[in-house]
Write a protein that holds these residues in place. Structure first.
Motif, PDB file in Angstrom:
ATOM      1  N   ALA A 176       1.850   6.576  -6.916  1.00 51.35           N
ATOM      2  CA  ALA A 176       0.715   7.406  -7.335  1.00 51.35           C
ATOM      3  C   ALA A 176       0.988   8.886  -7.063  1.00 51.35           C
ATOM      4  CB  ALA A 176      -0.557   6.959  -6.621  1.00 51.35           C
ATOM      5  N   TYR A 177       1.552   9.195  -5.902  1.00 54.04           N
ATOM      6  CA  TYR A 177       1.887  10.581  -5.577  1.00 54.04           C
ATOM      7  C   TYR A 177       2.934  11.128  -6.540  1.00 54.04           C
ATOM      8  CZ  TYR A 177       3.620  14.682  -3.154  1.00 54.04           C
ATOM      9  OH  TYR A 177       4.012  15.964  -2.855  1.00 54.04           O
ATOM     10  N   PHE A 178       3.966  10.343  -6.799  1.00 54.67           N
ATOM     11  CA  PHE A 178       5.017  10.760  -7.725  1.00 54.67           C
ATOM     12  C   PHE A 178       4.424  11.076  -9.093  1.00 54.67           C
ATOM     13  CE2 PHE A 178       8.163  10.162 -10.996  1.00 54.67           C
ATOM     14  CZ  PHE A 178       9.312  10.718 -10.467  1.00 54.67           C
ATOM     15  N   GLU A 179       3.568  10.180  -9.591  1.00 48.57           N
ATOM     16  CA  GLU A 179       2.991  10.380 -10.916  1.00 48.57           C
ATOM     17  C   GLU A 179       2.037  11.575 -10.956  1.00 48.57           C
ATOM     18  OE1 GLU A 179       3.268   6.199 -13.247  1.00 48.57           O
ATOM     19  OE2 GLU A 179       1.497   6.430 -11.978  1.00 48.57           O
ATOM     20  N   ARG A 180       1.335  11.836  -9.872  1.00 43.64           N
ATOM     21  CA  ARG A 180       0.465  13.019  -9.815  1.00 43.64           C
ATOM     22  C   ARG A 180       1.259  14.310  -9.847  1.00 43.64           C
ATOM     23  NH1 ARG A 180      -2.176  10.494  -5.712  1.00 43.64           N
ATOM     24  NH2 ARG A 180      -1.261  11.874  -4.177  1.00 43.64           N
ATOM     25  N   THR A 181       2.393  14.315  -9.164  1.00 46.52           N
ATOM     26  CA  THR A 181       3.148  15.554  -9.010  1.00 46.52           C
ATOM     27  C   THR A 181       4.247  15.753 -10.054  1.00 46.52           C
ATOM     28  OG1 THR A 181       4.669  14.540  -7.420  1.00 46.52           O
ATOM     29  CG2 THR A 181       2.708  15.643  -6.527  1.00 46.52           C
ATOM     30  N   LYS A 182       4.736  14.648 -10.635  1.00 47.80           N
ATOM     31  CA  LYS A 182       5.876  14.771 -11.550  1.00 47.80           C
ATOM     32  C   LYS A 182       5.643  14.153 -12.915  1.00 47.80           C
ATOM     33  CE  LYS A 182       9.023  15.196  -7.781  1.00 47.80           C
ATOM     34  NZ  LYS A 182      10.253  14.916  -7.155  1.00 47.80           N
ATOM     35  N   GLY A 183       4.496  13.579 -13.132  1.00 43.26           N
ATOM     36  CA  GLY A 183       4.193  12.979 -14.424  1.00 43.26           C
ATOM     37  C   GLY A 183       4.253  11.463 -14.394  1.00 43.26           C
ATOM     38  N   LYS A 184       3.542  10.884 -15.346  1.00 48.50           N
ATOM     39  CA  LYS A 184       3.462   9.426 -15.437  1.00 48.50           C
ATOM     40  C   LYS A 184       4.824   8.802 -15.701  1.00 48.50           C
ATOM     41  CE  LYS A 184      -1.001   8.888 -15.046  1.00 48.50           C
ATOM     42  NZ  LYS A 184      -1.587   8.173 -13.943  1.00 48.50           N
ATOM     43  N   ILE A 185       5.005   7.625 -15.167  1.00 52.08           N
ATOM     44  CA  ILE A 185       6.209   6.840 -15.415  1.00 52.08           C
ATOM     45  C   ILE A 185       5.882   5.936 -16.604  1.00 52.08           C
ATOM     46  CG2 ILE A 185       7.837   5.182 -14.483  1.00 52.08           C
ATOM     47  CD1 ILE A 185       6.991   6.220 -11.662  1.00 52.08           C
ATOM     48  N   THR A 186       6.462   6.240 -17.732  1.00 43.53           N
ATOM     49  CA  THR A 186       6.165   5.519 -18.972  1.00 43.53           C
ATOM     50  C   THR A 186       7.038   4.272 -19.102  1.00 43.53           C
ATOM     51  OG1 THR A 186       7.832   6.741 -20.221  1.00 43.53           O
ATOM     52  CG2 THR A 186       5.600   7.701 -20.115  1.00 43.53           C
ATOM     53  N   PRO A 187       6.626   3.347 -19.982  1.00 44.20           N
ATOM     54  CA  PRO A 187       7.467   2.168 -20.228  1.00 44.20           C
ATOM     55  C   PRO A 187       8.879   2.548 -20.686  1.00 44.20           C
ATOM     56  CG  PRO A 187       5.266   1.789 -21.084  1.00 44.20           C
ATOM     57  CD  PRO A 187       5.323   3.230 -20.647  1.00 44.20           C
ATOM     58  N   ASP A 188       8.997   3.618 -21.469  1.00 42.87           N
ATOM     59  CA  ASP A 188      10.329   4.061 -21.904  1.00 42.87           C
ATOM     60  C   ASP A 188      11.193   4.471 -20.718  1.00 42.87           C
ATOM     61  OD1 ASP A 188       9.801   3.577 -24.571  1.00 42.87           O
ATOM     62  OD2 ASP A 188       9.191   5.651 -24.975  1.00 42.87           O
ATOM     63  N   LEU A 210       0.835  -1.201   0.000  1.00 40.93           N
ATOM     64  CA  LEU A 210       0.000   0.000   0.000  1.00 40.93           C
ATOM     65  C   LEU A 210       0.869   1.250   0.000  1.00 40.93           C
ATOM     66  CD1 LEU A 210      -2.854   1.319   0.316  1.00 40.93           C
ATOM     67  CD2 LEU A 210      -2.389   1.300   2.771  1.00 40.93           C
ATOM     68  N   MET A 211       1.892   1.264   0.841  1.00 49.24           N
ATOM     69  CA  MET A 211       2.777   2.432   0.900  1.00 49.24           C
ATOM     70  C   MET A 211       3.507   2.618  -0.423  1.00 49.24           C
ATOM     71  SD  MET A 211       4.210   2.363   4.842  1.00 49.24           S
ATOM     72  CE  MET A 211       5.279   1.004   4.501  1.00 49.24           C
ATOM     73  N   ALA A 212       3.941   1.533  -1.049  1.00 54.36           N
ATOM     74  CA  ALA A 212       4.642   1.627  -2.333  1.00 54.36           C
ATOM     75  C   ALA A 212       3.707   2.164  -3.408  1.00 54.36           C
ATOM     76  CB  ALA A 212       5.202   0.257  -2.725  1.00 54.36           C
ATOM     77  N   ARG A 213       2.487   1.633  -3.466  1.00 47.10           N
ATOM     78  CA  ARG A 213       1.520   2.116  -4.467  1.00 47.10           C
ATOM     79  C   ARG A 213       1.196   3.590  -4.255  1.00 47.10           C
ATOM     80  NH1 ARG A 213      -1.335  -2.899  -3.072  1.00 47.10           N
ATOM     81  NH2 ARG A 213      -0.686  -4.449  -4.599  1.00 47.10           N
ATOM     82  N   ASN A 214       1.008   3.976  -3.003  1.00 46.91           N
ATOM     83  CA  ASN A 214       0.711   5.382  -2.711  1.00 46.91           C
ATOM     84  C   ASN A 214       1.872   6.288  -3.092  1.00 46.91           C
ATOM     85  OD1 ASN A 214      -1.825   4.763  -1.764  1.00 46.91           O
ATOM     86  ND2 ASN A 214      -1.259   4.842   0.394  1.00 46.91           N
TER      87      ASN A 214
END
Length: 66
Positions: A43-55, A36-40
């Motif tokens: 999710a926070y990182f992607e909300r604030t800094k952008g999606k983590i793409t496969p590339d 849960l902590m890892a997912r959160n």
């Protein structure tokens, strides 16, 4: 079957006990609390800094294996 990995961490006994307490209080196993902590965190990182793409993930593949 899902692609699952095991990872060892170093953590103080006191922090581990507190996390176990939180997990039990919220009806989770300690493992599920870590997930849960890892997912959160992701999710926070992607909300604030952008999606983590496969590339972007491919850039790290060699670092994870080391």
């Amino acid at each position: 079957m899902k692609d699952q990995h095991e990872y060892t961490i170093r953590i103080s006994g006191e922090l581990l006990e507190k996390l176990a307490y939180v997990a039990k209080s919220e009806g989770r196993t300690l493992n599920n609390q870590f997930l849960l902590m890892a997912r959160n965190s992701v999710a926070y990182f992607e909300r604030t800094k952008g999606k983590i793409t496969p590339d972007k993930l491919k850039e790290l593949e060699t670092q994870i294996e080391e």
